[in-house]
Design an enzyme around this catalytic site. Structure first.
Site, PDB file in Angstrom:
ATOM      1  N   PHE A  24       9.006 -49.452  34.669  1.00  0.00           N
ATOM      2  CA  PHE A  24       9.661 -50.006  33.482  1.00  0.00           C
ATOM      3  C   PHE A  24      11.157 -50.145  33.737  1.00  0.00           C
ATOM      4  O   PHE A  24      11.838 -49.161  34.063  1.00  0.00           O
ATOM      5  CB  PHE A  24       9.409 -49.100  32.272  1.00  0.00           C
ATOM      6  CG  PHE A  24      10.059 -49.604  31.003  1.00  0.00           C
ATOM      7  CD1 PHE A  24       9.516 -50.676  30.313  1.00  0.00           C
ATOM      8  CD2 PHE A  24      11.208 -49.008  30.508  1.00  0.00           C
ATOM      9  CE1 PHE A  24      10.103 -51.156  29.145  1.00  0.00           C
ATOM     10  CE2 PHE A  24      11.810 -49.479  29.339  1.00  0.00           C
ATOM     11  CZ  PHE A  24      11.254 -50.556  28.660  1.00  0.00           C
ATOM     12  N   GLY A  25      11.686 -51.350  33.562  1.00  0.00           N
ATOM     13  CA  GLY A  25      13.124 -51.593  33.720  1.00  0.00           C
ATOM     14  C   GLY A  25      13.769 -51.838  32.370  1.00  0.00           C
ATOM     15  O   GLY A  25      13.250 -52.618  31.562  1.00  0.00           O
ATOM     16  N   TYR A  26      14.891 -51.174  32.134  1.00  0.00           N
ATOM     17  CA  TYR A  26      15.594 -51.343  30.858  1.00  0.00           C
ATOM     18  C   TYR A  26      17.053 -51.743  31.051  1.00  0.00           C
ATOM     19  O   TYR A  26      17.770 -51.980  30.081  1.00  0.00           O
ATOM     20  CB  TYR A  26      15.528 -50.041  30.035  1.00  0.00           C
ATOM     21  CG  TYR A  26      16.104 -48.854  30.780  1.00  0.00           C
ATOM     22  CD1 TYR A  26      15.288 -48.059  31.576  1.00  0.00           C
ATOM     23  CD2 TYR A  26      17.462 -48.569  30.735  1.00  0.00           C
ATOM     24  CE1 TYR A  26      15.816 -46.994  32.290  1.00  0.00           C
ATOM     25  CE2 TYR A  26      17.998 -47.508  31.445  1.00  0.00           C
ATOM     26  CZ  TYR A  26      17.171 -46.734  32.221  1.00  0.00           C
ATOM     27  OH  TYR A  26      17.705 -45.688  32.935  1.00  0.00           O
ATOM     28  N   GLY A  27      17.502 -51.780  32.298  1.00  0.00           N
ATOM     29  CA  GLY A  27      18.904 -52.113  32.592  1.00  0.00           C
ATOM     30  C   GLY A  27      18.938 -53.287  33.556  1.00  0.00           C
ATOM     31  O   GLY A  27      18.357 -54.346  33.295  1.00  0.00           O
ATOM     32  N   SER A  28      19.578 -53.053  34.712  1.00  0.00           N
ATOM     33  CA  SER A  28      19.705 -54.158  35.668  1.00  0.00           C
ATOM     34  C   SER A  28      18.345 -54.626  36.178  1.00  0.00           C
ATOM     35  O   SER A  28      18.204 -55.770  36.610  1.00  0.00           O
ATOM     36  CB  SER A  28      20.588 -53.745  36.847  1.00  0.00           C
ATOM     37  OG  SER A  28      20.019 -52.644  37.518  1.00  0.00           O
ATOM     38  N   GLU A  99      19.181 -46.584  43.290  1.00  0.00           N
ATOM     39  CA  GLU A  99      19.485 -45.856  42.047  1.00  0.00           C
ATOM     40  C   GLU A  99      19.749 -44.377  42.299  1.00  0.00           C
ATOM     41  O   GLU A  99      19.430 -43.537  41.468  1.00  0.00           O
ATOM     42  CB  GLU A  99      18.328 -46.033  41.048  1.00  0.00           C
ATOM     43  CG  GLU A  99      17.907 -47.454  40.813  1.00  0.00           C
ATOM     44  CD  GLU A  99      19.056 -48.404  40.491  1.00  0.00           C
ATOM     45  OE1 GLU A  99      20.150 -47.921  40.134  1.00  0.00           O
ATOM     46  OE2 GLU A  99      18.875 -49.606  40.633  1.00  0.00           O
TER      47      GLU A  99
HETATM   48  C1  BEZ Z   1      16.619 -50.129  34.942  1.00  0.00           C
HETATM   49  O1  BEZ Z   1      15.638 -49.666  34.374  1.00  0.00           O
HETATM   50  O2  BEZ Z   1      16.924 -51.311  34.846  1.00  0.00           O
HETATM   51  C2  BEZ Z   1      17.439 -49.251  35.764  1.00  0.00           C
HETATM   52  C3  BEZ Z   1      17.369 -47.898  35.588  1.00  0.00           C
HETATM   53  C4  BEZ Z   1      18.148 -47.094  36.347  1.00  0.00           C
HETATM   54  C5  BEZ Z   1      19.005 -47.618  37.270  1.00  0.00           C
HETATM   55  C6  BEZ Z   1      19.076 -48.979  37.435  1.00  0.00           C
HETATM   56  C7  BEZ Z   1      18.283 -49.783  36.685  1.00  0.00           C
END
Ligand code: BEZ
Length: 199
Positions: A24-28, A99
């Site tokens: 699951f991605g929530y950022g970049s 990360e």
């Molecule tokens: C993400 O979920 O997008 C993410 C989480 C931690 C570090 C970088 C990206």
């Protein structure tokens, strides 16, 4: 600052023996999927909110002037929308490196936002909690936006991270008041001569 999480992430073996994993991605990861994936689907998770509370001295800032990037903070009734990727397990190694500055793998239940099957799945996300050395925590929105506007690291300007994330969330039809409030507080970049803004 050393806060290298690679070894702890390598020891996390919940998906050993699986030939694919949902991430699951929530950022970049929403807008920068620079890794091979088998499938991607919009998804959400329960009990978390996205916050720009994690410091970045290796990607979007420097040790002298850290930037701020997204992590998740527990909030029982909340829902956090993002993008889920079905990946081969060997993709996690390079992501652990990317990360490594405070993010640990965390198990999660994902709920997909399309009408496909399965409707939900177990998966992983990368989480930076308050006990990591790069964690910055809460601050007034104006202060967070000002820090993001100034910071710049090897991966580029911190503001680009925020602008791309806000844009990707808009495209997904997701309302994220924290992200949108920060994006709205960014000063316009130097040289921006948009006529409407000059009025
Ligand atoms: C993400 O979920 O997008 C993410 C989480 C931690 C570090 C970088 C990206």
């Amino acid at each position: 600052m050393s806060n290298d999480t690679r070894e702890r992430n390598r020891r996390m073996n919940h998906f050993d023996g699986h030939d694919e994993i949902w991430l699951f991605g929530y950022g970049s990861l929403i807008w920068k999927a620079d890794f091979p994936f088998l499938e991607r689907r919009p998804a959400h998770i329960h009990g978390w909110v996205r916050r720009f509370w994690q410091g970045s001295h290796d990607h979007r800032g420097t040790p002298e002037a850290p930037g701020r990037v997204a992590t998740l903070v527990r909030e029982p009734e909340a829902i956090c929308h993002g993008m889920a990727y079905r990946i081969a397990p060997e993709v996690l190694g390079p992501l652990d490196v990317r990360e490594k500055n405070g993010y640990l793998r965390e198990l999660t239940r994902l709920h997909f936002d399309d009408n496909g099957q399965p409707a939900s799945a177990d998966g992983l996300l990368y989480l930076a909690t308050e006990d990591n050395a790069a964690f910055l925590g809460d601050a007034p929105l104006d202060a967070i936006a000002a820090q993001i506007a100034l910071a710049h690291g090897p991966s580029g300007p911190n503001r680009d991270y925020l602008v791309h994330l806000a844009q990707a969330l808009r495209e997904l039809g997701v309302d994220d008041p924290h992200v949108f409030a920060l994006a709205a507080r960014l000063p316009h970049p130097a040289g921006d001569d948009c006529p409407q803004r000059r009025q």
